[in-house]
Design a protein around this motif. Structure first.
Motif, PDB file in Angstrom:
ATOM      1  N   MET A 112       0.814  -1.212   0.000  1.00  0.00           N
ATOM      2  CA  MET A 112       0.000   0.000   0.000  1.00  0.00           C
ATOM      3  C   MET A 112       0.851   1.268   0.000  1.00  0.00           C
ATOM      4  O   MET A 112       0.684   2.131  -0.848  1.00  0.00           O
ATOM      5  N   PHE A 113       1.791   1.398   0.953  1.00  0.00           N
ATOM      6  CA  PHE A 113       2.692   2.556   0.921  1.00  0.00           C
ATOM      7  C   PHE A 113       3.940   2.267   1.754  1.00  0.00           C
ATOM      8  O   PHE A 113       3.903   1.459   2.681  1.00  0.00           O
ATOM      9  N   PRO A 114       5.072   2.928   1.429  1.00  0.00           N
ATOM     10  CA  PRO A 114       6.298   2.749   2.200  1.00  0.00           C
ATOM     11  C   PRO A 114       6.180   3.447   3.550  1.00  0.00           C
ATOM     12  O   PRO A 114       5.623   4.538   3.640  1.00  0.00           O
ATOM     13  N   MET A 115       6.702   2.817   4.590  1.00  0.00           N
ATOM     14  CA  MET A 115       6.628   3.409   5.925  1.00  0.00           C
ATOM     15  C   MET A 115       7.986   3.982   6.330  1.00  0.00           C
ATOM     16  O   MET A 115       8.218   5.172   6.259  1.00  0.00           O
ATOM     17  N   SER A 273      -0.052  12.488   1.229  1.00  0.00           N
ATOM     18  CA  SER A 273      -0.165  13.881   0.782  1.00  0.00           C
ATOM     19  C   SER A 273       0.261  14.911   1.829  1.00  0.00           C
ATOM     20  O   SER A 273       0.374  16.091   1.502  1.00  0.00           O
ATOM     21  N   ASP A 274       0.484  14.480   3.060  1.00  0.00           N
ATOM     22  CA  ASP A 274       0.849  15.437   4.104  1.00  0.00           C
ATOM     23  C   ASP A 274       1.808  14.770   5.081  1.00  0.00           C
ATOM     24  O   ASP A 274       1.407  14.231   6.106  1.00  0.00           O
ATOM     25  N   ASN A 275       3.110  14.823   4.736  1.00  0.00           N
ATOM     26  CA  ASN A 275       4.093  14.125   5.553  1.00  0.00           C
ATOM     27  C   ASN A 275       4.214  14.729   6.947  1.00  0.00           C
ATOM     28  O   ASN A 275       4.445  14.012   7.929  1.00  0.00           O
ATOM     29  N   GLU A 276       4.034  16.030   7.067  1.00  0.00           N
ATOM     30  CA  GLU A 276       4.162  16.674   8.373  1.00  0.00           C
ATOM     31  C   GLU A 276       3.153  16.094   9.364  1.00  0.00           C
ATOM     32  O   GLU A 276       3.457  15.886  10.540  1.00  0.00           O
ATOM     33  N   ALA A 285       8.087   8.468  10.571  1.00  0.00           N
ATOM     34  CA  ALA A 285       7.351   8.765   9.335  1.00  0.00           C
ATOM     35  C   ALA A 285       8.060   9.786   8.456  1.00  0.00           C
ATOM     36  O   ALA A 285       7.581  10.092   7.362  1.00  0.00           O
ATOM     37  N   ARG A 286       9.219  10.277   8.877  1.00  0.00           N
ATOM     38  CA  ARG A 286       9.990  11.144   7.993  1.00  0.00           C
ATOM     39  C   ARG A 286      10.348  10.426   6.694  1.00  0.00           C
ATOM     40  O   ARG A 286      10.626  11.061   5.679  1.00  0.00           O
ATOM     41  N   SER A 287      10.326   9.101   6.732  1.00  0.00           N
ATOM     42  CA  SER A 287      10.615   8.311   5.520  1.00  0.00           C
ATOM     43  C   SER A 287       9.345   7.897   4.788  1.00  0.00           C
ATOM     44  O   SER A 287       9.421   7.243   3.742  1.00  0.00           O
ATOM     45  N   THR A 288       8.175   8.248   5.310  1.00  0.00           N
ATOM     46  CA  THR A 288       6.898   7.903   4.672  1.00  0.00           C
ATOM     47  C   THR A 288       6.603   8.950   3.599  1.00  0.00           C
ATOM     48  O   THR A 288       5.718   9.799   3.746  1.00  0.00           O
ATOM     49  N   ILE A 289       7.386   8.909   2.524  1.00  0.00           N
ATOM     50  CA  ILE A 289       7.282   9.900   1.457  1.00  0.00           C
ATOM     51  C   ILE A 289       7.149   9.192   0.109  1.00  0.00           C
ATOM     52  O   ILE A 289       7.621   8.057  -0.051  1.00  0.00           O
TER      53      ILE A 289
END
Length: 326
Positions: A112-115, A273-276, A285-289
């Motif tokens: 689904m998405f990278p964490m 859509s909103d990493n912050e 989650a700084r790597s959840t991009i």
């Protein structure tokens, strides 16, 4: 990844509008399979579950589990809609080699998405005098986390590869932290996104040593296991005065492959859509991009809704044969 205020507002508005227009087949509620309390999975997973539930107006939350291996099974069978896994246990589960269900190829759990990356690190009380892997005494009682977790699957093998003889112990990260303080175990071998809540709590209550690998130990582990070089930044823990040498394994969020494409697309849109907002849930989650979509490396088939989001928004080059049903 940061967006301008206008772009972010547009993304959120479009997500809300999309969710209202097409909810065919969507569940009324959902669960995210996480791991034990006191670990990063539980904090991170419960956080994004609550975020998605709030944004989409659904009932949803995190569930305590045994970690990545069990999460693959729960998502594959549809007992939970979503989960989180590390790439090593995921690959084993897809091949039918998971200790959770030997012979069952868990191919109905989709990427689904990278964490973030899971570093492997060792912690002991400063009073123990243990400052390196080589100083861990023969027969030391080492806590490896919940049974079947990424840490429990790989760290004992890593320790054996480095010549450490130990008495294996299991438990939740918070329980093991308490046992370390009480002298019931000697070392905790953590495999969890940093900062690990249990380590941060230990730092507040007592003096600890966060033990790094030597260059030689790091090279040995990287050759023997599906991990990459990683440094735990000095600002991760108050105990650290400089970066700590480690190895790591990537984590991905997973979805049951039978979930509607529109539902998974909407969930991924909220998260990516909103990493912050994600970093406010957990610093890992700084790597959840979006640009980390490629860390899947073809291990887990993509959910069609997730693949569409990354192709449209991150320029992802995902071959059709790596998309479930493609």
């Amino acid at each position: 990844m940061k967006y301008s205020a206008f772009a972010l507002a547009s993304l959120l508005i479009s997500t809300a509008a999309f969710a209202e227009e097409d909810r065919t087949g969507w569940p009324d509620s959902f669960t995210v399979a996480t791991a034990s309390q006191g670990g990063t999975y539980f904090a991170y997973g419960s956080g994004w579950a609550n975020l998605v539930a709030e944004e989409l107006g659904l009932t949803g939350g995190g569930e305590v589990t045994g970690g990545p291996g069990q999460n693959m099974a729960l998502v594959h069978t549809g007992d939970t809609q979503f989960g989180m896994t590390t790439m090593g246990p995921a690959a084993e589960a897809i091949r039918g080699e998971s200790p959770i269900a030997p012979g069952l190829q868990m191919t109905n759990a989709c990427a689904m998405f990278p964490m973030y990356q899971t570093p492997f690190s060792v912690t002991a009380l400063s009073s123990s005098g243990i400052t390196s892997i080589s100083e861990i005494p023969d027969g030391a009682r080492i806590g490896f986390g919940p049974a079947g977790s990424t840490s429990d699957t790989y760290f004992p093998r890593m320790m054996e590869t480095l010549g450490v003889n130990f008495d294996r112990r299991n438990g939740s990260w918070s329980d093991l932290g308490g046992q370390l303080q009480d002298g019931l175990i000697d070392v905790i071998a953590f495999a969890a996104g940093v900062p690990v809540p249990a380590v941060s709590q230990l730092e507040v209550q007592t003096d600890v040593n966060i033990i790094e690998f030597t260059e030689e130990e790091q090279a040995t582990i990287m050759e023997a296991f599906p991990v990459a070089q990683f440094d735990i930044a000095a600002d991760t823990y108050t105990t650290l005065t400089e970066d700590a040498r480690s190895v790591s394994m990537w984590n991905f969020a997973i979805a049951n492959c039978d979930l509607p494409e529109s539902f998974v697309h909407a969930v991924v849109d909220i998260i990516m859509s909103d990493n912050e907002r994600m970093v406010n849930i957990h610093r890992a989650a700084r790597s959840t991009i979006p640009e980390n979509w490629d860390k899947n490396n073809g291990v887990i088939a993509w959910h069609p809704g997730a693949a569409r989001w990354f192709i449209e928004n991150a320029g992802a080059d995902i071959p059709a044969d790596q998309i479930h049903g493609g």
